[in-house]
Enzyme design. Structure first.
Site, PDB file in Angstrom:
ATOM      1  N   MET A  87      47.097  58.222  64.086  1.00  0.00           N
ATOM      2  CA  MET A  87      48.185  57.069  64.000  1.00  0.00           C
ATOM      3  C   MET A  87      47.795  55.984  63.116  1.00  0.00           C
ATOM      4  SD  MET A  87      49.876  58.319  66.169  1.00  0.00           S
ATOM      5  CE  MET A  87      51.352  56.985  66.506  1.00  0.00           C
ATOM      6  N   ARG A  88      47.127  56.404  62.002  1.00  0.00           N
ATOM      7  CA  ARG A  88      47.165  55.412  60.745  1.00  0.00           C
ATOM      8  C   ARG A  88      47.839  56.057  59.407  1.00  0.00           C
ATOM      9  NH1 ARG A  88      45.334  50.644  62.535  1.00  0.00           N
ATOM     10  NH2 ARG A  88      43.925  51.207  64.370  1.00  0.00           N
ATOM     11  N   LEU A  90      47.761  56.589  55.951  1.00  0.00           N
ATOM     12  CA  LEU A  90      46.589  56.450  54.804  1.00  0.00           C
ATOM     13  C   LEU A  90      47.267  56.231  53.207  1.00  0.00           C
ATOM     14  CD1 LEU A  90      44.984  59.950  55.856  1.00  0.00           C
ATOM     15  CD2 LEU A  90      44.117  57.465  56.232  1.00  0.00           C
ATOM     16  N   ASN A 104      49.636  67.521  58.100  1.00  0.00           N
ATOM     17  CA  ASN A 104      49.946  66.642  59.281  1.00  0.00           C
ATOM     18  C   ASN A 104      51.144  67.315  60.044  1.00  0.00           C
ATOM     19  OD1 ASN A 104      50.232  64.217  60.864  1.00  0.00           O
ATOM     20  ND2 ASN A 104      52.249  63.782  59.875  1.00  0.00           N
ATOM     21  N   HIS A 106      54.018  66.664  62.620  1.00  0.00           N
ATOM     22  CA  HIS A 106      54.724  65.576  63.119  1.00  0.00           C
ATOM     23  C   HIS A 106      56.056  66.021  64.186  1.00  0.00           C
ATOM     24  CE1 HIS A 106      57.000  61.722  62.729  1.00  0.00           C
ATOM     25  NE2 HIS A 106      58.046  62.326  62.586  1.00  0.00           N
ATOM     26  N   LEU A 141      54.776  58.022  54.154  1.00  0.00           N
ATOM     27  CA  LEU A 141      54.748  58.422  55.672  1.00  0.00           C
ATOM     28  C   LEU A 141      55.749  59.496  55.973  1.00  0.00           C
ATOM     29  CD1 LEU A 141      53.556  57.742  58.359  1.00  0.00           C
ATOM     30  CD2 LEU A 141      55.679  56.362  58.819  1.00  0.00           C
ATOM     31  N   GLU A 171      54.357  72.970  69.100  1.00  0.00           N
ATOM     32  CA  GLU A 171      53.651  72.106  68.092  1.00  0.00           C
ATOM     33  C   GLU A 171      52.306  73.072  67.849  1.00  0.00           C
ATOM     34  OE1 GLU A 171      53.316  68.073  67.978  1.00  0.00           O
ATOM     35  OE2 GLU A 171      54.849  67.851  69.170  1.00  0.00           O
TER      36      GLU A 171
HETATM   37  C1  GRF Z   1      51.772  65.473  68.501  1.00  0.00           C
HETATM   38  O1  GRF Z   1      52.909  65.177  69.248  1.00  0.00           O
HETATM   39  C2  GRF Z   1      51.935  65.455  67.177  1.00  0.00           C
HETATM   40  O2  GRF Z   1      53.130  66.020  66.485  1.00  0.00           O
HETATM   41  C3  GRF Z   1      51.955  63.785  66.850  1.00  0.00           C
HETATM   42  O3  GRF Z   1      50.908  63.435  67.466  1.00  0.00           O
HETATM   43  C4  GRF Z   1      51.263  64.198  68.964  1.00  0.00           C
HETATM   44  C5  GRF Z   1      49.667  64.326  69.039  1.00  0.00           C
HETATM   45  O4  GRF Z   1      49.257  64.996  70.490  1.00  0.00           O
HETATM   46  N1  GRF Z   1      51.678  63.656  65.330  1.00  0.00           N
HETATM   47  P1  GRF Z   1      47.782  65.418  70.563  1.00  0.00           P
HETATM   48  O5  GRF Z   1      47.083  64.133  70.407  1.00  0.00           O
HETATM   49  O6  GRF Z   1      47.328  66.622  69.641  1.00  0.00           O
HETATM   50  O7  GRF Z   1      47.788  65.800  72.054  1.00  0.00           O
END
Ligand code: GRF
Length: 187
Positions: A87-88, A90, A104, A106, A141, A171
């Protein structure tokens, strides 16, 4: 392929990589690193991985924080850095030496909805579909070149929570698939 995984939260994507590496994903997770104490670091330690917290709130500047991240990475020399819920944002200075070696995941169909609250924004716009993107990381970003996406329909009655819950396993599969593809391409 040696992976470093950067994260800030629950770590379910890290867990998916750990699980896949135990089966047939040809990677070794050589470092899990976070910017704060978090469940993901706990599960990395439980899995016996090297796990490091570089506490952003204890750093005097973004530059100092990124230097600390980089010294851990330089010591480990991963082939690929995976941002999995990190959550940063870079800086260009941090990202440049890792160009094309940092990805990444997303939770949106980029270029739609970079940033936070993607599930809320999908519903607010009454989109018919939602999804996730794995992309190369640049200093902008959620805007680096995409590698792959997964799509799913938005259903009547969906809430931000139901979208998030339905998307998450997709995901996991997407991230594992992309990492597997990048590993295969190196051979
Ligand atoms: C996921 O939804 C990812 O897409 C987003 O942050 C979330 C991370 O979930 N960037 P986790 O910590 O892997 O469970």
């Amino acid at each position: 392929m040696r992976l470093a995984v950067l994260l800030s939260g629950r770590g379910s994507n890290l867990q998916a990589l750990i699980d896949a590496a135990r089966v047939d994903l040809p990677v070794e997770i050589v470092l899990a690193m976070s910017d704060r104490p978090c469940a993901g670091i706990d599960l990395a330690r439980t899995a016996g991985l090297k796990a490091v917290i570089v506490d952003r709130s204890a750093c005097s500047s973004k530059d100092q924080f990124e230097s600390a991240l980089n010294s851990h990475l330089a010591a480990i020399e991963p082939d690929l850095i995976v941002l999995a819920g990190f959550m940063r944002v870079l800086s260009a200075k941090f990202v440049a030496p890792w160009a094309n070696r940092i990805i990444n995941i997303h939770p949106s169909l980029l270029p739609k909805y970079p940033g936070l609250d993607t599930h809320v924004r999908v519903l607010a716009n009454q989109d018919a579909e939602h999804g996730a993107t794995v992309h190369y990381v640049t200093a902008e970003l959620d805007a680096g070149p995409p590698l792959a996406q997964v799509r799913m329909p938005v259903l009547p009655g969906d809430t931000p929570q139901s979208l998030a819950a339905r998307l998450l396993p997709l995901e996991h599969r997407l991230l594992v698939d992309v990492v597997g593809q990048l590993a295969a391409n190196r051979r």
